[in-house]
Scaffold this active site. Structure first.
Site, short mmCIF file in Angstrom:
data_model
loop_
_atom_site.label_atom_id
_atom_site.label_comp_id
_atom_site.label_asym_id
_atom_site.label_seq_id
_atom_site.Cartn_x
_atom_site.Cartn_y
_atom_site.Cartn_z
N GLY A 5 0.81 -1.21 0.00
CA GLY A 5 0.00 0.00 0.00
C GLY A 5 0.84 1.26 0.00
O GLY A 5 2.03 1.23 -0.34
N HIS A 8 2.26 4.56 -5.00
CA HIS A 8 2.83 5.71 -5.71
C HIS A 8 3.03 5.31 -7.17
O HIS A 8 2.67 4.20 -7.58
CB HIS A 8 4.14 6.15 -5.04
CG HIS A 8 5.12 5.04 -4.81
ND1 HIS A 8 5.69 4.31 -5.83
CD2 HIS A 8 5.62 4.49 -3.65
CE1 HIS A 8 6.51 3.40 -5.34
NE2 HIS A 8 6.48 3.48 -4.02
N HIS A 11 4.41 1.79 -7.99
CA HIS A 11 3.40 0.73 -7.97
C HIS A 11 2.51 0.83 -9.22
O HIS A 11 2.19 -0.17 -9.85
CB HIS A 11 2.49 0.87 -6.74
CG HIS A 11 3.18 0.76 -5.42
ND1 HIS A 11 3.29 1.81 -4.55
CD2 HIS A 11 3.79 -0.29 -4.81
CE1 HIS A 11 3.93 1.41 -3.45
NE2 HIS A 11 4.25 0.15 -3.59
P1 AMP Z 1 5.99 -2.39 -1.67
O1 AMP Z 1 4.63 -1.80 -1.51
O2 AMP Z 1 7.10 -1.49 -1.24
O3 AMP Z 1 6.08 -3.78 -1.08
O4 AMP Z 1 6.21 -2.58 -3.23
C1 AMP Z 1 5.32 -3.33 -4.01
C2 AMP Z 1 5.93 -3.57 -5.35
O5 AMP Z 1 6.18 -2.32 -6.00
C3 AMP Z 1 7.29 -4.29 -5.24
O6 AMP Z 1 7.40 -5.23 -6.29
C4 AMP Z 1 8.27 -3.16 -5.41
O7 AMP Z 1 9.52 -3.57 -5.93
C5 AMP Z 1 7.52 -2.27 -6.40
N1 AMP Z 1 8.05 -0.91 -6.36
C6 AMP Z 1 8.24 -0.14 -5.26
N2 AMP Z 1 8.80 1.05 -5.59
C7 AMP Z 1 8.99 1.01 -6.92
C8 AMP Z 1 9.56 1.92 -7.87
N3 AMP Z 1 10.04 3.11 -7.50
N4 AMP Z 1 9.59 1.56 -9.17
C9 AMP Z 1 9.09 0.35 -9.56
N5 AMP Z 1 8.55 -0.55 -8.71
C10 AMP Z 1 8.51 -0.24 -7.42
#
Ligand code: AMP
Length: 251
Positions: A5, A8, A11
């Site tokens: 969650g 941004h 995601h």
């Molecule tokens: P998280 O909510 O941090 O667990 O991230 C969910 C997914 O979004 C994971 O696969 C992350 O690697 C991906 N993600 C997070 N930040 C970025 C970003 N800046 N660019 C691309 N993917 C991202």
């Protein structure tokens, strides 16, 4: 698409790719307690479910799965461990983290049974762990690993960037500048790689970062390597005001 969650553009880039490539898209939003250490930020991790649901709706997501911890871990006695790629770097600084990640991802794969799953290369080691999980457990799931989305000054988008003070936010893009510059130097350098790597680390430390690691690794095994060649990756984790910032670049 598994997420914690506080969605941004990083995601959303995954959502948009999935929308283009697949018939339907399911996003999970779950701040997974098992991937946080006892002294980490689980309780203060940003939570903004209403805004996340509006974003998912606007992007045409077909379903959002928001389980609670009791639903995910009725007994809490089982965990999945991926040896090898999970051991160094983040694994060393966050003991138990990747076991939490592998456990929740395995559970989500079983519950949702997707044909494909989307992850961001921003969390490069996490991608390696999930790749190993899929291969070794035989999940019939195509993994799509997509490039990091950045702010215009280069800082990788992250839900944790909201923890940065204005001063730290201003300094933070130096991480990406250093590793991009290091990558460029290493591509055409025949001397000792470790000199350039140490210099990049020093630059960050001189600017007030505490560097947990800055390393050149083999992009598959994540073991340190002596040469920066196609397939290599530079991984960095540096802290500003206690906020851990992760980034990486490829050859
Ligand atoms: P998280 O909510 O941090 O667990 O991230 C969910 C997914 O979004 C994971 O696969 C992350 O690697 C991906 N993600 C997070 N930040 C970025 C970003 N800046 N660019 C691309 N993917 C991202």
């Amino acid at each position: 698409m598994p997420t914690m969650g506080a969605l941004h553009e990083g995601h959303l880039s995954l959502v948009r790719a999935a929308r283009q490539e697949k018939k339907s898209v399911i996003v999970s939003i779950f701040v997974n307690p098992t991937q946080f250490g006892p002294t980490e930020d689980y309780s203060r991790y940003p939570r903004q479910l209403d805004q996340d649901l509006s974003l998912c709706l606007a992007e045409g997501v077909d379903a959002v799965f928001c389980p609670n911890p009791e639903e995910m871990y009725p007994l809490g006695t089982v965990s999945v461990n991926v040896r090898g790629v999970s051991e160094r770097w983040e694994g060393q600084f966050r003991p138990g983290h990747f076991s939490g990640v592998a456990t929740v991802v395995a559970k989500l794969f079983i519950m949702v049974s997707p044909s494909a799953a989307y992850f961001g290369l921003k969390d490069f080691q996490q991608c390696a762990v999930v790749q190993a999980l899929v291969r070794d457990m035989g999940f019939p799931i195509e993994l799509r690993l997509l490039e990091t989305v950045r702010e215009s000054d280069g800082l990788a988008l992250s839900s944790r960037n909201t923890y940065l003070s204005p001063k730290a936010r201003e300094a933070a893009p130096q991480i990406y500048r250093e590793i991009s510059c290091l990558a460029q130097q290493l591509r055409c350098y025949s001397g000792r790689q470790s000199d350039l790597v140490n210099e990049a680390k020093l630059q960050l430390e001189r600017s007030g970062f505490e560097v947990d690691y800055l390393v050149v690794v083999d992009g598959e095994t994540l073991e340190p390597t002596e040469s920066f060649v196609p397939g290599s990756r530079i991984l960095v984790c540096a802290r500003l005001d206690g906020v851990r910032l992760l980034d990486n670049v490829g050859f």
